[in-house]
Design an enzyme around this catalytic site. Structure first.
Site, PDB file in Angstrom:
ATOM      1  CG  MET A   1      22.362  12.552   3.338  1.00  0.00           C
ATOM      2  SD  MET A   1      23.543  13.737   2.673  1.00  0.00           S
ATOM      3  CE  MET A   1      22.678  14.285   1.215  1.00  0.00           C
TER       4      MET A   1
ATOM      5  CG  PHE B   1      -9.638  -9.915  11.309  1.00  0.00           C
ATOM      6  CD1 PHE B   1      -8.381 -10.296  11.766  1.00  0.00           C
ATOM      7  CD2 PHE B   1      -9.870  -9.905   9.947  1.00  0.00           C
ATOM      8  CE1 PHE B   1      -7.381 -10.669  10.880  1.00  0.00           C
ATOM      9  CE2 PHE B   1      -8.877 -10.280   9.050  1.00  0.00           C
ATOM     10  CZ  PHE B   1      -7.624 -10.660   9.526  1.00  0.00           C
ATOM     11  CD  GLN B   2      -7.222  -7.482   7.790  1.00  0.00           C
ATOM     12  OE1 GLN B   2      -8.115  -7.257   6.992  1.00  0.00           O
ATOM     13  NE2 GLN B   2      -6.053  -7.983   7.427  1.00  0.00           N
TER      14      GLN B   2
ATOM     15  CE  LYS C   1     -16.745  -6.941   3.759  1.00  0.00           C
ATOM     16  NZ  LYS C   1     -16.041  -8.161   4.160  1.00  0.00           N
TER      17      LYS C   1
ATOM     18  CD  GLU D   1      -1.667  -2.419   1.579  1.00  0.00           C
ATOM     19  OE1 GLU D   1      -0.482  -2.614   1.907  1.00  0.00           O
ATOM     20  OE2 GLU D   1      -2.545  -3.308   1.650  1.00  0.00           O
TER      21      GLU D   1
HETATM   22  C1  LIG Z   1      12.378   6.079   5.395  1.00  0.00           C
HETATM   23  C2  LIG Z   1      13.656   6.737   5.738  1.00  0.00           C
HETATM   24  N1  LIG Z   1      14.501   6.180   6.634  1.00  0.00           N
HETATM   25  C3  LIG Z   1      15.680   6.788   6.935  1.00  0.00           C
HETATM   26  C4  LIG Z   1      16.030   7.960   6.358  1.00  0.00           C
HETATM   27  C5  LIG Z   1      17.354   8.633   6.720  1.00  0.00           C
HETATM   28  N2  LIG Z   1      18.229   8.705   5.554  1.00  0.00           N
HETATM   29  C6  LIG Z   1      18.311   9.822   4.789  1.00  0.00           C
HETATM   30  S1  LIG Z   1      19.340   9.629   3.487  1.00  0.00           S
HETATM   31  C7  LIG Z   1      19.715   8.055   3.934  1.00  0.00           C
HETATM   32  C8  LIG Z   1      20.671   7.228   3.117  1.00  0.00           C
HETATM   33  C9  LIG Z   1      20.170   6.923   1.771  1.00  0.00           C
HETATM   34  O1  LIG Z   1      20.984   5.940   1.208  1.00  0.00           O
HETATM   35  P1  LIG Z   1      20.841   5.582  -0.317  1.00  0.00           P
HETATM   36  O2  LIG Z   1      19.439   5.312  -0.639  1.00  0.00           O
HETATM   37  O3  LIG Z   1      21.805   4.514  -0.651  1.00  0.00           O
HETATM   38  O4  LIG Z   1      21.237   6.942  -1.029  1.00  0.00           O
HETATM   39  P2  LIG Z   1      22.662   7.678  -1.075  1.00  0.00           P
HETATM   40  O5  LIG Z   1      22.665   8.702  -0.001  1.00  0.00           O
HETATM   41  O6  LIG Z   1      23.709   6.643  -0.851  1.00  0.00           O
HETATM   42  O7  LIG Z   1      22.701   8.280  -2.414  1.00  0.00           O
HETATM   43  C10 LIG Z   1      19.034   7.694   5.097  1.00  0.00           C
HETATM   44  C11 LIG Z   1      19.175   6.400   5.766  1.00  0.00           C
HETATM   45  C12 LIG Z   1      15.104   8.523   5.460  1.00  0.00           C
HETATM   46  N3  LIG Z   1      15.317   9.697   4.881  1.00  0.00           N
HETATM   47  N4  LIG Z   1      13.956   7.893   5.156  1.00  0.00           N
END
Ligand SMILES: Cc1ncc(C[n+]2csc(CCOP(=O)(O)OP(=O)(O)O)c2C)c(N)n1
Ligand SMILES: [Mg+2]
Lengths: 188, 577
Positions: B492, B129-130, B179, B67
């Site tokens: 990042m 349920f759900q 429902k 979803e």
């Molecule tokens: C759902 C979610 N969880 C954690 C983060 C924190 N976060 C921001 S950037 C990042 C790393 C992203 O890694 P990747 O997808 O490999 O991209 P890159 O930075 O290596 O280009 C994380 C863990 C986020 N923004 N969203």
């Protein structure tokens, strides 16, 4: 900025869940609601919220903007103490037997008179006193009643009105005219 | 104003017809001009799915694999089409799986109508349920939500939902339908919503504010325009370009404002914020008048607020009054839709040029070029950098492809180096920064604009958050192009650990699977490259391919994105290394 007590008055549609939508605006910003009263108002189908909160002016203004932004809030406004007329209602239950046993009845009646309160109900066991007033007055009476053994104390939140001749009904008529005009403009 | 009005053919109230609530859901969607919907079935929404069966010729239902994929796809669809995106899920886990995307749509002002099934109304509040209180859960992240417990409420609730989602500052709306309301019958007739007395979506600019703003603009020595998402939402690109060209004022863009002015426009000076360009950030603290159009001074744009544009007199054009003076105090605020405000301002502003001021930007651009861009673009002998990939894709697509980015270093590099010049061709998760957004959002975008190139640029981390949607691509043969910039890191986060946590790399390195086998398993044409010599050929092959294509580019592992405004720093303290 200094914290002060503010009164927020909001007119809303009468909708399930709206109270929740309003309170989460405070929760999310870690602002405490001091009191909250909601009831019908002079226009059928419209509800009125009176909320008091202690915070800075800047935060209070932003909270009101967020409330006003809710789809089902008709109008929300922020008021400082001087701008409103406000009251609270309090009920006090004291121990009737103790008053009788200690021969304090006259003193008790004088206390009630002094604080401009009155007796709502009396039984052999207890007496219920009602007082309308501002928060400090309500608590002064609570203090004064302590020697008669307060069994129970309950008070309402604030209800408030602004010191201006606003007319909600007229406001709603203006709003409805605006809605019709906008609908015309967007071509629906 | 912001998004298209309901299908004109349905302006009149339609004559009543008896049908089930489930059929009324479908009929209401058709009345609103919906032809595509993303979803996933389950117990509490089965009557509606049964009704879909009879309407397959008019309402296309895209079966996603989760979803979250449905809601992100609806977002991608809405973001590039100026239509309301629609998704549907069952109660309980189906409904809770939508929440991330709803929150994302709320913060990025995306018009959505999300439909969830709910247990029968006699079971509400019993932990059936759900059963989940999705109304309660979604309250903080929706513009409006409503639980329908009676079949006869359906048409009016849908009309209101679409109206609220698309009008004013757009946002997500959720309708939860029990429902029994789906099973019961009603006399269906549809009347579009034309207004709600408690809701004023179209504030009108006040002449006094317009005159005051124009006076400030006309007397400014170093005026500066900050372009936001609001320009795209009000479809004011043309009015904006005309305004910019008449006033001669340099323009910088927020992340979501990218593509409001073409990236190669002579007055476009770059991109704002934490990983934006050098000059646009530094000059923010030198401009004498700032004109912010449809943007909300997010902290990623302002850095330390206490040291943000303190010297500037600020004009804020903004449709949402609660955004005015929220973060930055405006000297003049025009509370109106961007298009309306720009049209109102236009006759009052003078034709001017600001060449000396603009050349100051150019001087700083040179510094950024020397210290950052040259480095970003120098193609090493044996490895590829993210910027190389993005720049080539930009060139080969003439800046006109719809670019959908995920969240991380690759997102920032793409925002910096893709020269957006298309109509609404930047789709990214800005306010929420939702990893996993890009793949499903790209699917949605492709459904909205099937004849255009849609390219998802994703990191190896984010790709693994929603890669199940490859199944949707497989089933629908959705022709999206996926570019995976694989640095084997949550790049990042790694960058932050390197810069601010003494290089203590904590849970940021990934043992990645064989992405080619995975994507081939889902029937995509797939290719992996590691050497610079392969880059051009691979991108050409991808763009030439008719159908879904997956390109994995192994990029340098420990590249950092600069410039960077570290948290707590002022925009003027932006670091180049
Ligand atoms: C759902 C979610 N969880 C954690 C983060 C924190 N976060 C921001 S950037 C990042 C790393 C992203 O890694 P990747 O997808 O490999 O991209 P890159 O930075 O290596 O280009 C994380 C863990 C986020 N923004 N969203
Ligand atoms: Mg990565």
């Amino acid at each position: 900025m200094q914290k002060k007590l503010f009164t927020i008055i909001a007119f809303t549609e009468n909708r399930i869940g709206l109270l929740n939508r309003i309170t989460i605006i405070f929760t999310r910003r870690h602002i405490n609601i001091e009191s909250l009263t909601t009831s019908e108002c002079e226009v059928e189908g419209v509800h009125r919220f009176t909320i008091t909160t202690r915070t800075t002016k800047e935060r209070a203004v932003k909270v009101v903007q967020q409330i006003d932004k809710l789809v089902e809030v008709i109008k929300a406004s922020l008021h400082e103490e001087e701008e409103t007329v406000y009251q609270e209602l309090a009920l006090y239950k004291v121990d009737a037997r103790q008053i009788a046993e200690n021969g304090l009845f006259t003193a008790f009646l004088n206390t009630i008179k002094k604080y401009d309160a009155h007796i709502q109900t009396a039984t052999d066991d207890y007496i219920i006193i009602e007082k309308v007033g501002r928060r400090v007055e309500v608590f002064m009476l609570l203090d004064a009643l302590k020697e008669y053994h307060v069994l129970e104390f309950a008070k309402s939140g604030r209800v408030a009105m602004t010191r201006s001749a606003n007319d909600l009904d007229q406001y709603l008529r203006d709003v409805e005219a605006r809605v019709a005009e906008e609908a015309h403009e967007v071509g629906v | 104003m912001s998004t298209q009005a309901p299908h004109t053919a349905y302006k009149m109230k339609t004559p009543p017809r008896t049908m089930t609530g489930a059929e009324a859901v479908v009929a209401s969607l058709l009345e609103e001009g919906v032809d595509t919907i993303f979803g996933y079935p389950g117990g509490a929404i089965m009557p509606v799915y049964d009704a879909f069966y009879d309407y397959q010729d008019r309402l296309r239902h895209i079966l996603v694999r989760h979803e979250q994929g449905a809601v992100h796809a609806a977002q991608g669809y809405a973001r590039v089409s100026n239509r309301v995106g629609v998704c549907i899920a069952t109660s309980g886990p189906g409904a809770t799986n939508l929440i991330t995307g709803i929150a994302d749509a709320q913060i990025d002002s995306t018009p959505l109508v999300c439909i969830t099934g709910q247990v029968g109304s006699h079971l509400l509040g019993t932990d059936a349920f759900q059963e989940t209180d999705v109304i309660g859960i979604s309250m903080p992240v929706t513009k409006w939500n409503y639980q329908i417990t009676k079949a006869e409420e359906i048409p009016a609730a849908f009309a209101k939902a679409f109206y609220i989602a698309r009008s004013g500052r757009p946002g997500p709306v959720l309708l939860d339908i029990t429902k029994d309301a789906q099973f019961k019958t009603l006399d269906f007739s549809y009347e579009p919503c034309i207004g709600i007395r408690s809701y004023a979506p179209y504030p009108k600019s006040r002449p006094d504010d317009v005159i005051a703003a124009a006076a400030l603009i006309n007397s400014a020595k170093k005026p500066y325009i900050l372009a936001g998402h609001g320009i795209l939402l009000s479809q004011a690109q043309e009015e904006f370009a005309a305004f910019v060209e008449k006033t001669g004022i340099p323009v910088a863009s927020t992340l979501l404002g990218l593509s409001a002015l073409p990236g190669d426009h002579p007055l476009y000076v770059g991109y704002l914020g934490m990983h934006g360009n050098y000059a646009p950030n530094v000059k923010t603290n030198e401009a004498d008048v700032i004109i912010a159009v449809g943007m909300r001074f997010d902290d990623r744009v302002t850095g330390d607020l206490a040291r943000y544009a303190k010297q500037a007199r600020i004009i804020h054009i903004e449709i949402d009054p609660s955004e005015i003076n929220k973060n930055v105090k405006a000297e003049v605020a025009i509370n109106a839709d961007a298009k309306e405000a720009l049209l109102a301002l236009m006759p009052h502003v003078q034709k001017r040029s600001h060449d000396a001021w603009i050349s100051e930007f150019k001087a700083l651009d040179k510094i950024e070029h020397e210290k950052v861009i040259v480095k970003d673009f120098t193609l090493p002998e044996n490895s590829i950098k993210m910027a190389n990939v993005v720049e080539r894709i930009s060139r080969k697509t003439k800046g006109e492809a719809i670019i959908v980015t995920d969240v991380g270093q690759h997102q920032m590099v793409t925002s910096r180096y893709y020269a957006y010049r298309g109509q609404d061709n930047n789709v990214t998760s800005g306010g929420l920064g939702t990893m996993g957004f890009a793949l499903p959002a790209a699917i949605g975008a492709k459904f909205a604009r099937p004849n255009e190139e849609v390219i998802a640029i994703i990191g190896d981390g984010g790709f693994q958050m929603t890669l199940q949607e490859l199944g949707t691509i497989f089933q629908e043969n959705t022709g999206v192009k996926i570019v995976l910039l694989n640095n084997n890191f949550l790049g990042m986060v790694r960058q932050w650990q390197q810069l601010f946590f003494d290089r203590r790399y904590s849970s940021v390195e990934m043992k990645n699977p064989n992405f080619i086998k995975i994507t081939e398993g889902f029937g995509l044409k797939a290719r992996k490259i590691e050497h610079p010599s392969e880059l051009d050929g691979a991108i050409d092959e991808m763009l030439a391919h008719d159908g879904p294509y997956f390109l994995e580019v192994v990029v340098e592992r420990e590249e950092n994105v600069f410039p960077m405004v570290p948290t707590g720093a002022s925009v003027a303290e932006i670091r180049l290394e």
